[in-house]
Structure formats: structure tokens, C-alpha cells
Design an enzyme around this catalytic site. Structure first.
Site, PDB file in Angstrom:
ATOM      1  N   HIS A  60       0.887  -0.783   0.175  1.00 40.60           N
ATOM      2  CA  HIS A  60       0.301  -0.113   0.179  1.00 40.60           C
ATOM      3  C   HIS A  60       0.808   0.763  -0.337  1.00 40.60           C
ATOM      4  O   HIS A  60       1.737   1.155   0.700  1.00 40.60           O
ATOM      5  CB  HIS A  60      -0.808   0.002   1.366  1.00 40.60           C
ATOM      6  N   GLU A  62       0.860   4.035   1.937  1.00 42.21           N
ATOM      7  CA  GLU A  62       1.500   4.467   3.143  1.00 42.21           C
ATOM      8  C   GLU A  62       2.202   3.382   3.186  1.00 42.21           C
ATOM      9  O   GLU A  62       3.455   3.897   4.043  1.00 42.21           O
ATOM     10  CB  GLU A  62       0.305   4.199   4.249  1.00 42.21           C
ATOM     11  N   CYS A  92      -6.180   2.319   5.509  1.00 43.98           N
ATOM     12  CA  CYS A  92      -7.128   0.661   5.576  1.00 43.98           C
ATOM     13  C   CYS A  92      -6.821   0.533   6.779  1.00 43.98           C
ATOM     14  O   CYS A  92      -5.903   0.824   7.761  1.00 43.98           O
ATOM     15  CB  CYS A  92      -6.807  -0.324   4.845  1.00 43.98           C
ATOM     16  N   CYS A 102      -2.354  -0.448   7.527  1.00 45.82           N
ATOM     17  CA  CYS A 102      -1.353   0.550   7.505  1.00 45.82           C
ATOM     18  C   CYS A 102      -1.861   2.072   8.975  1.00 45.82           C
ATOM     19  O   CYS A 102      -1.154   2.004   9.166  1.00 45.82           O
ATOM     20  CB  CYS A 102      -2.377   1.301   6.039  1.00 45.82           C
TER      21      CYS A 102
HETATM   22 ZN    ZN Z   1      -2.966  -0.175   3.818  1.00 42.30          ZN
END
Ligand code: ZN
Length: 187
Positions: A60, A62, A92, A102
């Protein structure tokens, strides 16, 4: 202190990062920017960018920022107090086994002098309404003492970029928001 213009500048940078993310039917193209205060206040802040699937694995945006910042460092993770995260979409809160959400990563970063290193997360787009109750990213961050602030003016383009790989067949909403498993693929 960062100004409203700074927030817009970094959100624009995050959005430009999101555009590098390879469009996929089953996830969102998200961009993120991590801004850390420099050791010497006279220097420029440390700016680290990331986007969905930038680094190997199902990464992801981040997460890519954090992986770049920490390199091969392991827990405990320290970052300068007052670091700020910008992400085009709400981080998320749930992912499949083996992948830390994250939100968990953000909450796991401390300042050396104590407390959380990141106290504010700026997001460009709220979760589409159908996601509320599914992704509790914002809620979990706030429960952890982190402020979540929306930077206005980017949402429409962010969502367009985020869903670029989604199948468009009259039920775009369902594609973007429905589908089991989507919840773990946001932010
Ligand atoms: Zn995430």
C-alpha cells in the site's frame, strides 16, 4: 507549522504519486507522502513518497513510505515528533493475514521522546459511503489519538485515479465499493 497551502501542495504530490500506481481491477491506486521535520529546523523537511504496489508484494502507498523511511530497521519504529502523513484515501484498517493494516503501522510509530510520531493524517478522499462500517481506518486512528483531516478539493480526481483499473459496466459503484475483500485493499 505547515499552512493550508502546504497541505494542498503535499496532497497534490500524493495524487501525482497515485497516478504512478498500476491500475488493477481489485484495488485502489493510492498515493501517499510522509513529511518528517528535519533534525536541524533550518533544513527542509524530509519528504518521502509512496504509491500502491510501488514496492514488491501487495504494498500500500503508506506502507511504501514507511518501508522507504525505515529501510531494514525493525520494531520499535521511531520517527521525529510532528511527522505528518498525507494519503489520497483513508488508510486501511483490515488486511489479509500477514499484512499489517496501514492504521496499525501508523499507530506503531513513536517519537523518541515518547508519544506518537504522527499526530495528524491528512486524507484527500473520504471512504465512499458504502464503505462506512467496513473500513474503520479513520475511527481507529482517532481512537489512537491521531487526528484525521480531509484536504478539500481533490476528492473527485482522487477517486477517478483510484478506480482507474476497475471494470466499468454500469455498476461501477459496486465494483468500486462492493466485492468482498475490497476492504483490505483500500488506502
Ligand atoms: Zn493500507
Amino acid at each position: 507549522m505547515m499552512s493550508e497551502d502546504d497541505h494542498k501542495k503535499y496532497m497534490r504530490l500524493a495524487l501525482s504519486q497515485a497516478k504512478h500506481s498500476p491500475p488493477q481491477p481489485t484495488n485502489f491506486c493510492v498515493g501517499a507522502v510522509l513529511v518528517c521535520p528535519p533534525r536541524n529546523p533550518a533544513d527542509n523537511p524530509i519528504v518521502i513518497t509512496g504509491y500502491t504496489l510501488e514496492l514488491p508484494g501487495n504494498t500500500h502507498a503508506e506502507q511504501c513510505c514507511f518501508l522507504k523511511y525505515f529501510g531494514d530497521q525493525t520494531n520499535p519504529f521511531y520517527m521525529p515528533a510532528g511527522s505528518t502523513l498525507y494519503t489520497t484515501m483513508e488508510p486501511c484498517n483490515a488486511r489479509s493475514a500477514g499484512n499489517a493494516p496501514c492504521v496499525q503501522r501508523i499507530l506503531g510509530i513513536n517519537a523518541k521522546q515518547g508519544g506518537r510520531a504522527i499526530k495528524t493524517v491528512f486524507v484527500g478522499a473520504s471512504e465512499p459511503e458504502t464503505f462506512v462500517g467496513v473500513n474503520e481506518g479513520k475511527k481507529k486512528l482517532e481512537e489512537g489519538g491521531i487526528e484525521v483531516v480531509k484536504v478539500e478539493g481533490f476528492e473527485e480526481e482522487i477517486l477517478k485515479v483510484a478506480t482507474a483499473g476497475h471494470v466499468k459496466e454500469g455498476h461501477q459503484e459496486r465494483q468500486a465499493n462492493g466485492g468482498s475483500g475490497m476492504k483490505e485493499l483500500t488506502g
